[in-house]
Design a protein around this motif. Structure first.
Motif, PDB file in Angstrom:
ATOM      1  N   ILE A   1      33.240  21.693 -18.104  1.00 25.42           N
ATOM      2  CA  ILE A   1      34.059  21.989 -16.917  1.00 25.42           C
ATOM      3  C   ILE A   1      33.165  22.637 -15.866  1.00 25.42           C
ATOM      4  O   ILE A   1      32.390  23.545 -16.181  1.00 25.42           O
ATOM      5  CB  ILE A   1      35.237  22.923 -17.270  1.00 25.42           C
ATOM      6  CG1 ILE A   1      36.155  22.241 -18.287  1.00 25.42           C
ATOM      7  CG2 ILE A   1      36.013  23.316 -16.016  1.00 25.42           C
ATOM      8  CD1 ILE A   1      37.270  23.129 -18.792  1.00 25.42           C
ATOM      9  N   LYS A   2      33.307  22.184 -14.653  1.00 22.53           N
ATOM     10  CA  LYS A   2      32.567  22.765 -13.540  1.00 22.53           C
ATOM     11  C   LYS A   2      33.526  23.513 -12.627  1.00 22.53           C
ATOM     12  O   LYS A   2      34.549  22.964 -12.200  1.00 22.53           O
ATOM     13  CB  LYS A   2      31.839  21.680 -12.745  1.00 22.53           C
ATOM     14  CG  LYS A   2      31.064  22.221 -11.545  1.00 22.53           C
ATOM     15  CD  LYS A   2      30.285  21.125 -10.872  1.00 22.53           C
ATOM     16  CE  LYS A   2      29.533  21.672  -9.656  1.00 22.53           C
ATOM     17  NZ  LYS A   2      28.619  22.776 -10.012  1.00 22.53           N
ATOM     18  N   VAL A   3      33.207  24.775 -12.336  1.00 22.58           N
ATOM     19  CA  VAL A   3      34.009  25.578 -11.420  1.00 22.58           C
ATOM     20  C   VAL A   3      33.439  25.394 -10.006  1.00 22.58           C
ATOM     21  O   VAL A   3      32.328  25.833  -9.721  1.00 22.58           O
ATOM     22  CB  VAL A   3      34.001  27.068 -11.810  1.00 22.58           C
ATOM     23  CG1 VAL A   3      34.777  27.898 -10.795  1.00 22.58           C
ATOM     24  CG2 VAL A   3      34.592  27.237 -13.209  1.00 22.58           C
ATOM     25  N   ASN A   4      34.189  24.746  -9.151  1.00 27.45           N
ATOM     26  CA  ASN A   4      33.713  24.457  -7.795  1.00 27.45           C
ATOM     27  C   ASN A   4      33.902  25.622  -6.834  1.00 27.45           C
ATOM     28  O   ASN A   4      33.049  25.873  -5.984  1.00 27.45           O
ATOM     29  CB  ASN A   4      34.431  23.230  -7.244  1.00 27.45           C
ATOM     30  CG  ASN A   4      34.116  21.984  -8.045  1.00 27.45           C
ATOM     31  OD1 ASN A   4      33.008  21.808  -8.541  1.00 27.45           O
ATOM     32  ND2 ASN A   4      35.106  21.099  -8.189  1.00 27.45           N
ATOM     33  N   ARG A   5      35.009  26.331  -7.000  1.00 24.78           N
ATOM     34  CA  ARG A   5      35.305  27.388  -6.026  1.00 24.78           C
ATOM     35  C   ARG A   5      36.292  28.375  -6.637  1.00 24.78           C
ATOM     36  O   ARG A   5      37.164  28.002  -7.421  1.00 24.78           O
ATOM     37  CB  ARG A   5      35.883  26.761  -4.755  1.00 24.78           C
ATOM     38  CG  ARG A   5      35.985  27.712  -3.589  1.00 24.78           C
ATOM     39  CD  ARG A   5      36.220  26.970  -2.281  1.00 24.78           C
ATOM     40  NE  ARG A   5      37.544  26.374  -2.221  1.00 24.78           N
ATOM     41  CZ  ARG A   5      37.792  25.071  -2.364  1.00 24.78           C
ATOM     42  NH1 ARG A   5      36.776  24.229  -2.609  1.00 24.78           N
ATOM     43  NH2 ARG A   5      39.014  24.588  -2.287  1.00 24.78           N
ATOM     44  N   VAL A   6      36.153  29.643  -6.252  1.00 27.92           N
ATOM     45  CA  VAL A   6      37.071  30.704  -6.661  1.00 27.92           C
ATOM     46  C   VAL A   6      37.493  31.461  -5.411  1.00 27.92           C
ATOM     47  O   VAL A   6      36.647  31.856  -4.603  1.00 27.92           O
ATOM     48  CB  VAL A   6      36.425  31.665  -7.685  1.00 27.92           C
ATOM     49  CG1 VAL A   6      37.407  32.776  -8.050  1.00 27.92           C
ATOM     50  CG2 VAL A   6      35.993  30.914  -8.935  1.00 27.92           C
TER      51      VAL A   6
END
Length: 320
Positions: free
Chosen positions: A153-158
């Motif tokens: 899983i890649k976290v693109n933005r928070v």
């Protein structure tokens, strides 16, 4: 009869085979096991699922997922408990790791987000927390993206959506903001009054300067007029004097050029005596000899001639 049975069997086999053909869409990836073990990850296209052998164990979406997690209570560095609501944008990049690496990716990401948030906020004061959202977002995305790589899983933005401090702190902040707004309003009003006063003073200054210039030019014009009037008056008087002198010179010249004889002077003398006799005088003295009158006339003629010559010379000198 046998042919019909064979035909029916063939149709049943074809239908069964067609029933095990799978079409995977562009936005999905399927994880397939064969005899209980990982076999393949199917991407978009047509695939055949072997009956009784192959099994689709996961259908993962490749679209970016938006997970809005509920507010989490965290404690700041100055021991203030606040609630923060975060939004995480993630995307599956490896279906195999997502299927076999974590049991529940959403729950795991939520817990990881809460833990990371507590660690970051614990190093910040309340004021820093309220004014450093970009820093918090960047740190959280970096930490979460590194931790979720092994899950595929890649976290693109928070994004930190909401920060809710305690009620008493909110009231104090609102009062502070109100006081700050009032202070700014007073400052703006004072600046506006100052600018208005400056503009008014500048206007009065310009008006006074223009009035002084107008008075100066008026005085100059009046002085010029008086000067021209005096010049013209002086020129007129000078011209009148020149004309009088010229007339006197002309008269004397005429007398000097006239043929005045002794006889003429004698006659003129007798006429003068006659005019004296016609007057109101009670006593009249007449010379004993008219010859003396003629002699006096000669002297008078010479005197008039010399005086006329002198006058004419003076007029000529003045004209030059």
């Amino acid at each position: 009869m046998i042919f019909l049975i064979l035909l029916l069997i063939l149709v049943a086999v074809v239908v069964y085979v067609l029933g095990h053909i799978r079409v995977v869409s562009q936005s999905q990836s399927w994880v397939v096991e064969r005899l209980g073990s990982y076999y393949a990850t199917w991407t978009n296209g047509v695939h055949f699922l072997v009956p009784f052998v192959d099994n689709v164990v996961a259908k993962n979406s490749l679209k970016e997922q938006v997970m809005d997690f509920p507010p989490q209570p965290v404690i700041t560095k100055d021991n203030v408990t606040i609630k923060i609501n975060t939004v995480v944008y993630s995307q599956v990049t490896d279906s195999k790791l997502t299927t076999y690496g974590i049991e529940n990716p959403v729950a795991a990401l939520e817990n990881l987000t809460a833990t990371t948030l507590r660690n970051i906020i614990g190093d910040l004061d309340l004021d820093e927390t309220l004014t450093s959202r970009d820093i918090i977002n960047t740190k959280m995305r970096t930490i979460l993206d590194g931790a979720t790589d092994k899950w595929g899983i890649k976290v693109n933005r928070v994004e930190v959506k909401d920060i809710t401090p305690p009620a008493e702190i909110q009231n104090a902040m609102e009062k502070q903001m109100k006081a700050e707004r009032e202070r700014r309003a007073q400052v703006l009003a004072a600046e506006g009054n100052k600018k208005a006063a400056i503009l008014q003073a500048e206007g009065q200054k310009e008006s006074q300067i223009l009035q002084a210039q107008a008075d100066k030019e008026s005085a100059i014009q009046v002085a010029e007029g008086q000067k021209q009037s005096r010049i013209l008056e002086a020129e007129g008087q000078a011209e009148a004097i020149r004309q009088v002198q010229q007339a006197t010179a002309d008269g004397l010249s005429a007398i000097s050029q006239a043929d005045v004889t002794d006889q003429t002077l004698t006659v003129k003398g007798l006429e003068a005596v006659k005019q004296l006799a016609d007057g109101q005088a009670t006593k009249l003295v007449i010379p004993s000899e008219l010859q003396n009158i003629a002699s006096l006339g000669s002297v008078f003629k010479a005197s008039v001639t010399d005086d006329a010559a002198n006058k004419k010379q003076d007029a000529t000198n003045e004209q030059n």
